[in-house]
Design a protein around this motif. Structure first.
Motif: not given
Ligand code: PGA
Length: 248
Positions: A205-216
């Motif tokens: 998946y790509g598009g605004s992946v950050k440490p804060s949303n990556a786990d989900d």
């Protein structure tokens, strides 16, 4: 089973000084349980490849020409990227599709060039906001997959990246259900067309992946990793995403 991959796309960012981020990243993640890839601008490729020798970090290109050499001013070939130490090449990124008018047929030709050079193609697909709002997401992605992924794709030579255009660099992310629906449909089409090999191709998946949303995001079925733009530029941010993928 598809291998897990955290891939960073630096786009048109990065100079010599940025290589310090790679030193820090390699130190923080000496032995990750997933593949890690950085695609810097072409100017940094060989220096980055030298810097990552002996580490778990692979390097790759952001695009290539479909020909292996010739009179194509400003372009680089898959062979050149292999020669510089690259292992992967991103093809069909939406910024290439939009800024350079690349078609699915162009992307299929580039993918074959990547394979001929012995490298792995990271083939990008994804809908625009207008297409999503018109309820066309699945059809658009299916059409891009059919046209951009050549016969002969398998888990060793191909990675698929689903990147909704409206989520790239915007901070907007689809819901987890929306990501799940597209990834399930991509997996289904890959296995229908390629059989078992369709199960081995990682779907990022790509598009605004950050440490804060990556786990989900990484908990969603058939999400085998991420293609990361902005958050791949800093070792701390990209490291957080790698750590999330390791936990997934
Ligand atoms: P972003 O870019 O992470 O900055 O949204 C993703 C991409 O274009 O690959």
């Amino acid at each position: 089973m598809a291998r897990k991959l955290a891939a960073g796309n630096w786009k048109m960012n990065g100079t010599n000084a940025s290589l310090a981020e790679i030193t820090a990243l390699a130190k923080a993640h000496p032995d990750p349980n997933c593949d890690v890839l950085i695609c810097p601008p072409a100017t940094l490729l060989s220096r980055l490849a030298e810097k990552t020798t002996g580490t778990a970090i692979k390097t790759g290109g952001q695009d290539c020409h479909a020909a292996s050499s010739g009179a194509h001013t400003g372009d680089i070939s898959a062979e050149m990227i292999a020669d510089a130490g690259g292992s992967h090449i991103i093809v069909g990124h939406s910024e290439r599709r939009a800024d350079h008018g690349e078609t699915d047929a162009d992307i299929a030709a580039k993918t074959r060039a990547v394979w001929n050079a012995g490298l792995v193609a990271v083939i990008c697909v994804g809908e625009t906001l207008a297409e999503r709002e018109a309820g066309q997401t699945i059809d658009i992605v299916a059409g891009q997959l059919a046209g951009s992924v050549p016969n002969g794709a398998n888990g060793d030579n191909t990675v698929i990246a689903y990147e909704p255009v409206w989520a790239i660099g915007t901070g907007k992310v689809p819901t987890l259900d929306e990501i799940a629906a597209v990834h399930a449909d991509i997996r289904d089409r890959l296995t229908t067309r390629f059989g078992d090999a369709g199960n081995d191709m990682p779907i990022l998946y790509g598009g605004s992946v950050k440490p804060s949303n990556a786990d989900d995001i990484f908990r969603v079925a058939d999400v085998d990793g991420a293609l990361v733009g902005g958050a791949s530029l800093k070792a701390e941010d990209f490291g957080g995403i790698i750590a999330a993928l390791e936990r997934a």
